[in-house]
Design a protein around this motif. Sequence first.
Motif, PDB file in Angstrom:
ATOM      1  N   GLU A  11       0.838  -1.201   0.000  1.00 36.48           N
ATOM      2  CA  GLU A  11       0.000   0.000   0.000  1.00 36.48           C
ATOM      3  C   GLU A  11       0.873   1.250   0.000  1.00 36.48           C
ATOM      4  O   GLU A  11       1.644   1.491   0.914  1.00 36.48           O
ATOM      5  CB  GLU A  11      -0.915   0.015   1.227  1.00 36.48           C
ATOM      6  CG  GLU A  11      -1.872   1.185   1.234  1.00 36.48           C
ATOM      7  CD  GLU A  11      -2.662   1.295   2.534  1.00 36.48           C
ATOM      8  OE1 GLU A  11      -3.451   2.234   2.626  1.00 36.48           O
ATOM      9  OE2 GLU A  11      -2.479   0.464   3.430  1.00 36.48           O
ATOM     10  N   GLU A  12       0.750   2.055  -1.056  1.00 39.38           N
ATOM     11  CA  GLU A  12       1.580   3.250  -1.188  1.00 39.38           C
ATOM     12  C   GLU A  12       0.988   4.469  -0.501  1.00 39.38           C
ATOM     13  O   GLU A  12       1.705   5.364  -0.097  1.00 39.38           O
ATOM     14  CB  GLU A  12       1.785   3.587  -2.671  1.00 39.38           C
ATOM     15  CG  GLU A  12       2.628   2.583  -3.393  1.00 39.38           C
ATOM     16  CD  GLU A  12       2.865   2.997  -4.832  1.00 39.38           C
ATOM     17  OE1 GLU A  12       2.899   4.212  -5.102  1.00 39.38           O
ATOM     18  OE2 GLU A  12       3.004   2.099  -5.676  1.00 39.38           O
ATOM     19  N   GLU A  85      13.016   8.415   0.030  1.00 39.53           N
ATOM     20  CA  GLU A  85      12.029   9.266  -0.628  1.00 39.53           C
ATOM     21  C   GLU A  85      11.518   8.544  -1.858  1.00 39.53           C
ATOM     22  O   GLU A  85      12.292   8.199  -2.763  1.00 39.53           O
ATOM     23  CB  GLU A  85      12.677  10.595  -1.023  1.00 39.53           C
ATOM     24  CG  GLU A  85      11.719  11.678  -1.408  1.00 39.53           C
ATOM     25  CD  GLU A  85      10.896  12.208  -0.240  1.00 39.53           C
ATOM     26  OE1 GLU A  85       9.688  12.405  -0.457  1.00 39.53           O
ATOM     27  OE2 GLU A  85      11.434  12.426   0.852  1.00 39.53           O
ATOM     28  N   ALA A  86      10.203   8.284  -1.882  1.00 43.05           N
ATOM     29  CA  ALA A  86       9.579   7.677  -3.059  1.00 43.05           C
ATOM     30  C   ALA A  86       9.546   8.715  -4.175  1.00 43.05           C
ATOM     31  O   ALA A  86       9.307   9.892  -3.925  1.00 43.05           O
ATOM     32  CB  ALA A  86       8.172   7.191  -2.722  1.00 43.05           C
ATOM     33  N   TRP A  87       9.787   8.264  -5.392  1.00 44.96           N
ATOM     34  CA  TRP A  87       9.711   9.185  -6.532  1.00 44.96           C
ATOM     35  C   TRP A  87       8.255   9.423  -6.868  1.00 44.96           C
ATOM     36  O   TRP A  87       7.466   8.500  -7.012  1.00 44.96           O
ATOM     37  CB  TRP A  87      10.413   8.600  -7.750  1.00 44.96           C
ATOM     38  CG  TRP A  87      11.869   8.364  -7.549  1.00 44.96           C
ATOM     39  CD1 TRP A  87      12.671   8.877  -6.566  1.00 44.96           C
ATOM     40  CD2 TRP A  87      12.697   7.530  -8.343  1.00 44.96           C
ATOM     41  NE1 TRP A  87      13.948   8.428  -6.705  1.00 44.96           N
ATOM     42  CE2 TRP A  87      13.991   7.590  -7.793  1.00 44.96           C
ATOM     43  CE3 TRP A  87      12.479   6.741  -9.461  1.00 44.96           C
ATOM     44  CZ2 TRP A  87      15.059   6.884  -8.335  1.00 44.96           C
ATOM     45  CZ3 TRP A  87      13.549   6.042 -10.007  1.00 44.96           C
ATOM     46  CH2 TRP A  87      14.826   6.123  -9.444  1.00 44.96           C
ATOM     47  N   ARG A  88       7.913  10.665  -6.973  1.00 44.29           N
ATOM     48  CA  ARG A  88       6.565  11.041  -7.388  1.00 44.29           C
ATOM     49  C   ARG A  88       6.629  12.477  -7.901  1.00 44.29           C
ATOM     50  O   ARG A  88       7.579  13.194  -7.625  1.00 44.29           O
ATOM     51  CB  ARG A  88       5.565  10.905  -6.247  1.00 44.29           C
ATOM     52  CG  ARG A  88       6.003  11.604  -4.986  1.00 44.29           C
ATOM     53  CD  ARG A  88       5.090  11.262  -3.822  1.00 44.29           C
ATOM     54  NE  ARG A  88       5.746  11.664  -2.590  1.00 44.29           N
ATOM     55  CZ  ARG A  88       5.756  10.950  -1.493  1.00 44.29           C
ATOM     56  NH1 ARG A  88       5.166   9.798  -1.456  1.00 44.29           N
ATOM     57  NH2 ARG A  88       6.358  11.371  -0.428  1.00 44.29           N
ATOM     58  N   ARG A 116      16.544  15.678 -14.107  1.00 45.14           N
ATOM     59  CA  ARG A 116      16.657  16.652 -13.018  1.00 45.14           C
ATOM     60  C   ARG A 116      15.882  16.245 -11.768  1.00 45.14           C
ATOM     61  O   ARG A 116      16.382  16.372 -10.658  1.00 45.14           O
ATOM     62  CB  ARG A 116      16.206  18.037 -13.482  1.00 45.14           C
ATOM     63  CG  ARG A 116      16.551  19.123 -12.464  1.00 45.14           C
ATOM     64  CD  ARG A 116      16.215  20.512 -12.974  1.00 45.14           C
ATOM     65  NE  ARG A 116      16.946  20.782 -14.190  1.00 45.14           N
ATOM     66  CZ  ARG A 116      16.441  21.437 -15.234  1.00 45.14           C
ATOM     67  NH1 ARG A 116      15.201  21.891 -15.200  1.00 45.14           N
ATOM     68  NH2 ARG A 116      17.155  21.651 -16.309  1.00 45.14           N
ATOM     69  N   GLU A 117      14.672  15.725 -11.944  1.00 46.19           N
ATOM     70  CA  GLU A 117      13.891  15.372 -10.748  1.00 46.19           C
ATOM     71  C   GLU A 117      14.543  14.244  -9.970  1.00 46.19           C
ATOM     72  O   GLU A 117      14.638  14.284  -8.747  1.00 46.19           O
ATOM     73  CB  GLU A 117      12.456  15.007 -11.097  1.00 46.19           C
ATOM     74  CG  GLU A 117      11.646  14.767  -9.840  1.00 46.19           C
ATOM     75  CD  GLU A 117      10.150  14.814 -10.069  1.00 46.19           C
ATOM     76  OE1 GLU A 117       9.444  14.472  -9.118  1.00 46.19           O
ATOM     77  OE2 GLU A 117       9.696  15.188 -11.149  1.00 46.19           O
ATOM     78  N   LYS A 118      15.054  13.219 -10.679  1.00 46.52           N
ATOM     79  CA  LYS A 118      15.742  12.124  -9.986  1.00 46.52           C
ATOM     80  C   LYS A 118      16.988  12.657  -9.266  1.00 46.52           C
ATOM     81  O   LYS A 118      17.258  12.286  -8.120  1.00 46.52           O
ATOM     82  CB  LYS A 118      16.116  11.017 -10.964  1.00 46.52           C
ATOM     83  CG  LYS A 118      16.792   9.845 -10.285  1.00 46.52           C
ATOM     84  CD  LYS A 118      17.141   8.750 -11.265  1.00 46.52           C
ATOM     85  CE  LYS A 118      17.895   7.640 -10.551  1.00 46.52           C
ATOM     86  NZ  LYS A 118      18.358   6.611 -11.470  1.00 46.52           N
ATOM     87  N   CYS A 178      12.583   4.797  -5.679  1.00 42.65           N
ATOM     88  CA  CYS A 178      12.885   5.611  -4.512  1.00 42.65           C
ATOM     89  C   CYS A 178      14.379   5.913  -4.471  1.00 42.65           C
ATOM     90  O   CYS A 178      15.176   5.290  -5.177  1.00 42.65           O
ATOM     91  CB  CYS A 178      12.479   4.900  -3.212  1.00 42.65           C
ATOM     92  SG  CYS A 178      13.478   3.455  -2.793  1.00 42.65           S
ATOM     93  N   SER A 179      14.734   6.896  -3.651  1.00 41.90           N
ATOM     94  CA  SER A 179      16.126   7.211  -3.357  1.00 41.90           C
ATOM     95  C   SER A 179      16.343   6.979  -1.871  1.00 41.90           C
ATOM     96  O   SER A 179      15.442   7.232  -1.061  1.00 41.90           O
ATOM     97  CB  SER A 179      16.433   8.676  -3.705  1.00 41.90           C
ATOM     98  OG  SER A 179      16.315   8.886  -5.094  1.00 41.90           O
TER      99      SER A 179
END
Length: 201
Positions: A11-12, A85-88, A116-118, A178-179
């Motif tokens: 569950e996210e 941190e999950a990527w979103r 850039r976002e990553k 995620c990072s």
Amino acid sequence: MVRVYIAKFTEEKADHSRQSRRAHRLLETVLERDYPQVRAPFLLEKDENGKPFLSECRDIYVNLSHSGSYAACAVGDGPVGVDVEAWRNRSRWEGIIKKLHPGEREDLWKTGEAEREKQFVNLWVLKESFLKAEGKGLRLPLDSFYMEGKIGTAGMVRQERPGPPYHYFLYDMGEEACSLAVCSRDPELSRDPVWVLLPEE
């Protein structure tokens, strides 16, 4: 030696309190399994700055993080910070870039738009892990320290004020969205996070 542990849940979109419980459950599982010197029940308290500590075992340092379907914790012999941190899609990250150290801002704006976002999320988990290790959170200005060199895997935190040296490690999360980063005064940082399988709530 600082060890980092991570768990993933199906569950996210759990609320903040549920995500926090997951991170606590991860820490309890890790302590029970890998740290026999810490006796249950584990009394996790917070200092005046909100930094968690084990009240019954002050020579073991811990830190927790959660984001989306991920929970992470770090355990070491000295101050430690961990951030996942999950990527979103983020609507406000460009505003945060303006608050970063000038060299970090320049590097991010040089990065191609697709990456850039990553790169920003990778830098953010590094900076957040340092803030958590220091125990000051966002009371420490984001432009008062920077991650040495390009955003790679390992390095040092450079501060504009005098302070103890901190080391960081940014994990390669492969196909995970995620990072994950850890920061500590201890230069011995685990090179791979330990995945822990936890039952769903």
